[in-house]
Enzyme design. Structure first.
Site, mmCIF file in Angstrom:
data_model
loop_
_atom_site.group_PDB
_atom_site.id
_atom_site.type_symbol
_atom_site.label_atom_id
_atom_site.label_comp_id
_atom_site.label_asym_id
_atom_site.label_seq_id
_atom_site.Cartn_x
_atom_site.Cartn_y
_atom_site.Cartn_z
ATOM 1 N N LYS A 13 0.827 -1.220 0.000
ATOM 2 C CA LYS A 13 0.000 0.000 0.000
ATOM 3 C C LYS A 13 0.855 1.262 0.000
ATOM 4 O O LYS A 13 0.608 2.189 -0.748
ATOM 5 C CB LYS A 13 -0.882 0.066 1.262
ATOM 6 C CG LYS A 13 -1.955 -0.959 1.384
ATOM 7 C CD LYS A 13 -2.858 -0.661 2.588
ATOM 8 C CE LYS A 13 -2.167 -0.746 3.924
ATOM 9 N NZ LYS A 13 -1.817 -2.104 4.345
ATOM 10 N N ARG A 88 -8.942 1.644 9.232
ATOM 11 C CA ARG A 88 -8.584 0.236 9.429
ATOM 12 C C ARG A 88 -9.629 -0.522 10.237
ATOM 13 O O ARG A 88 -9.465 -1.722 10.451
ATOM 14 C CB ARG A 88 -7.273 0.193 10.204
ATOM 15 C CG ARG A 88 -6.067 -0.359 9.446
ATOM 16 C CD ARG A 88 -4.901 -0.279 10.401
ATOM 17 N NE ARG A 88 -3.731 -0.981 10.022
ATOM 18 C CZ ARG A 88 -2.661 -0.410 9.481
ATOM 19 N NH1 ARG A 88 -2.659 0.867 9.183
ATOM 20 N NH2 ARG A 88 -1.590 -1.128 9.234
ATOM 21 N N ARG A 127 11.481 -6.301 4.290
ATOM 22 C CA ARG A 127 11.233 -4.859 4.150
ATOM 23 C C ARG A 127 12.186 -4.039 5.028
ATOM 24 O O ARG A 127 12.384 -4.341 6.193
ATOM 25 C CB ARG A 127 9.785 -4.621 4.586
ATOM 26 C CG ARG A 127 9.330 -3.204 4.500
ATOM 27 C CD ARG A 127 7.851 -3.144 4.334
ATOM 28 N NE ARG A 127 7.105 -3.333 5.565
ATOM 29 C CZ ARG A 127 5.797 -3.152 5.648
ATOM 30 N NH1 ARG A 127 5.105 -2.810 4.583
ATOM 31 N NH2 ARG A 127 5.161 -3.344 6.788
ATOM 32 N N ARG A 162 11.385 -2.441 10.797
ATOM 33 C CA ARG A 162 10.394 -2.067 11.804
ATOM 34 C C ARG A 162 10.218 -3.201 12.814
ATOM 35 O O ARG A 162 10.198 -4.368 12.432
ATOM 36 C CB ARG A 162 9.053 -1.791 11.112
ATOM 37 C CG ARG A 162 9.031 -0.463 10.406
ATOM 38 C CD ARG A 162 7.874 -0.339 9.452
ATOM 39 N NE ARG A 162 6.604 -0.826 9.969
ATOM 40 C CZ ARG A 162 5.469 -0.736 9.304
ATOM 41 N NH1 ARG A 162 5.437 -0.177 8.115
ATOM 42 N NH2 ARG A 162 4.352 -1.203 9.821
ATOM 43 N N ARG A 173 -0.643 -9.517 13.100
ATOM 44 C CA ARG A 173 -1.180 -8.386 12.322
ATOM 45 C C ARG A 173 -2.167 -8.886 11.266
ATOM 46 O O ARG A 173 -3.146 -8.218 10.957
ATOM 47 C CB ARG A 173 -0.037 -7.597 11.676
ATOM 48 C CG ARG A 173 0.729 -6.773 12.704
ATOM 49 C CD ARG A 173 2.055 -6.265 12.159
ATOM 50 N NE ARG A 173 1.899 -5.264 11.130
ATOM 51 C CZ ARG A 173 2.865 -4.931 10.267
ATOM 52 N NH1 ARG A 173 4.042 -5.532 10.337
ATOM 53 N NH2 ARG A 173 2.654 -4.005 9.377
#
Ligand code: AMP
Length: 220
Positions: A13, A88, A127, A162, A173
């Site tokens: 996203k 969300r 990531r 992160r 998540r």
């Protein structure tokens, strides 16, 4: 262009939102980025949000609704925007509907990026992101590597992973995504503005699919 990008954590996203905003001269509004900035600056929202963000849990609706309400309440509110990571939950979607109608705006579309759960862990664990305030660049070791390994291509800062991208946290998540965020799909489907896009290709392919879907509807 007034859009929401919807999809599981790590579906791309943020990357797609940045590319769309650059091309369409819209503002990228990412609540994850806003919260991480608030945490670094140790504002009251940041102090309240830190534990939830690091654990991969959702920050309370009131905290994010307030951040977004403030951004859209200001005189320099974005007239063209791509929302990344907000809303969300259904209460956030209702809050955003009323924030927008309060300033005479309406959403043009909600792009749902569909990526299967089994692909998410790999995407998220590769990531890396730039921690510099205001930079927001993100990379992936396979699909979008930085020019110089370990350093941001845009500003040269050392890249970090992160805390909430740890494999153990990603599973949680995803559970939260299916439970709390997926109910937004029927909400926006009912409003007639949901646009489904296959999010499993590489960045360029998915970007093209999003653009084509938007162009078909006269939104680009
Ligand atoms: P993201 O960068 O969008 O993956 O967001 C990172 C983290 O910020 C999430 O795992 C949540 O802890 C928090 N967060 C971001 N956006 C929201 C939101 N709309 N509602 C609640 N928590 C959020």
């Amino acid at each position: 262009m007034r859009l929401i990008l919807l999809g599981p954590p790590g579906c791309g996203k943020g990357t797609q939102a940045k590319m769309l905003c650059r091309d369409a001269r819209a503002e990228h509004v990412g609540t994850g980025d806003l919260l991480r900035d608030a945490i670094r600056r140790e504002t009251s929202a940041g102090i309240e949000a830190r534990r939830e963000v690091d654990a991969g849990h959702l920050v309370p609706d009131e905290v994010v609704n307030l951040l977004i309400g403030e951004r859209f309440g200001r005189g320099d509110r974005p007239s063209r925007f791509v929302m990344d990571g907000y809303p969300r939950t259904l209460p956030q979607a209702h809050a955003f509907d009323s924030i927008l109608s309060g300033v005479g705006m309406a959403l043009d579309g909600v792009v749902m990026m569909q990526v299967r759960d089994e692909l998410i862990v790999n995407r998220v664990s590769g990531r890396w992101s730039c921690p510099k305030l205001g930079c927001k660049a993100t990379y992936h070791i396979d699909s979008n590597p930085p020019a110089r390994p370990g350093f941001c291509t845009d500003c040269g800062t050392g890249l970090v992973q992160r805390a909430d991208d740890a494999p153990a946290t990603v599973g949680e998540r995803l559970v939260i995504y299916h439970r709390d965020t997926e109910p937004l799909v029927p909400h926006y489907e009912k409003a007639g503005i949901l646009i489904r896009v296959d999010g499993e290709g590489d960045i360029g392919v998915v970007g093209l699919a999003i653009r084509q879907a938007l162009a078909t509807r006269g939104l680009l």
